[in-house]
Design a protein around this motif. Structure first.
Motif, mmCIF file in Angstrom:
data_model
loop_
_atom_site.group_PDB
_atom_site.id
_atom_site.type_symbol
_atom_site.label_atom_id
_atom_site.label_comp_id
_atom_site.label_asym_id
_atom_site.label_seq_id
_atom_site.Cartn_x
_atom_site.Cartn_y
_atom_site.Cartn_z
ATOM 1 N N ASN A 9 -5.577 1.962 4.763
ATOM 2 C CA ASN A 9 -5.103 0.701 4.342
ATOM 3 C C ASN A 9 -5.879 0.268 4.852
ATOM 4 O O ASN A 9 -6.521 0.115 6.284
ATOM 5 N N THR A 10 -5.826 -1.341 4.575
ATOM 6 C CA THR A 10 -6.139 -2.531 4.998
ATOM 7 C C THR A 10 -5.640 -2.631 7.623
ATOM 8 O O THR A 10 -6.686 -2.996 7.660
ATOM 9 N N PRO B 84 -16.715 8.156 1.720
ATOM 10 C CA PRO B 84 -17.217 8.643 0.008
ATOM 11 C C PRO B 84 -18.182 9.491 -0.062
ATOM 12 O O PRO B 84 -18.715 10.598 -1.540
ATOM 13 N N SER C 281 0.322 -1.093 0.274
ATOM 14 C CA SER C 281 -0.145 0.254 0.060
ATOM 15 C C SER C 281 1.306 1.044 0.082
ATOM 16 O O SER C 281 0.873 2.484 -0.886
ATOM 17 N N TRP D 170 -5.914 -0.030 -0.262
ATOM 18 C CA TRP D 170 -6.578 1.529 0.413
ATOM 19 C C TRP D 170 -8.305 1.441 0.024
ATOM 20 O O TRP D 170 -8.169 0.838 -1.273
ATOM 21 N N SER D 171 -9.172 2.215 1.205
ATOM 22 C CA SER D 171 -9.817 2.283 0.609
ATOM 23 C C SER D 171 -10.046 3.747 1.050
ATOM 24 O O SER D 171 -9.817 4.277 1.385
ATOM 25 N N LEU D 172 -11.599 4.198 -0.362
ATOM 26 C CA LEU D 172 -11.605 5.486 -0.019
ATOM 27 C C LEU D 172 -12.671 5.981 1.314
ATOM 28 O O LEU D 172 -13.369 4.977 1.579
ATOM 29 N N GLN E 164 -7.421 1.107 -4.994
ATOM 30 C CA GLN E 164 -8.058 0.125 -4.273
ATOM 31 C C GLN E 164 -7.601 -1.240 -4.192
ATOM 32 O O GLN E 164 -7.520 -2.300 -4.089
ATOM 33 N N LEU F 204 -7.410 8.050 2.315
ATOM 34 C CA LEU F 204 -7.797 6.944 2.147
ATOM 35 C C LEU F 204 -7.148 6.322 3.100
ATOM 36 O O LEU F 204 -6.499 7.119 4.486
#
Length: 134
Positions: free
Chosen positions: A117-118, A100, A21, A95-97, A91, A115
């Motif tokens: 990360n996991t 949103p 990431s 990473w995820s937003l 993604q 963002l």
């Protein structure tokens, strides 16, 4: 150089996930791999570098950005289009937003994305307005 940031060291629960990431993101931002050893990696941009280490001295196995300590790292990004491109690719790299429904968030009038990360580490990508100084 006096007073400028030399480096930041972040202990992570899983080095491979951090490399996937953070390595992707940092290299997309112009950082280059600086150091590599069994438990860690660092990336450098100019005189500053960021270290990610899975230390054997860790006392826990998860990061909580809402506890005392590091909440997030924020990076200057070259414009709205680059922020959007990074968000669209994130993604694929762990990473995820965040937030949103509020993206792009206006951070003090800035175009920004957040963002996570996991492992729960947050970064903020802040578009630099070319007409304003950094």
């Amino acid at each position: 150089m006096r007073g400028t940031l030399h480096h930041v060291e972040i202990w992570v629960p899983d080095l491979d996930r951090a490399v996937a990431s953070f390595g992707w993101l940092l290299e997309a931002l112009g950082y280059t791999l600086f150091q590599s050893w069994g438990n860690g990696r660092s990336w450098r941009l100019g005189a500053t570098y960021l270290v990610f280490e899975q230390s054997p001295a860790l006392t826990g196995d998860e990061h909580d950005r809402c506890r005392p300590g590091l909440n997030h790292l924020a990076f200057h990004i070259d414009g709205h289009d680059t922020v959007d491109a990074l968000v669209s690719q994130a993604q694929q790299h762990g990473w995820s937003l965040m937030f949103p429904g509020r993206h792009p968030d206006s951070n003090g009038g800035n175009y920004a994305a957040y963002l996570e990360n996991t492992d729960g580490f947050e970064v903020e990508l802040v578009a630099v307005n070319p007409s304003e100084p950094d």
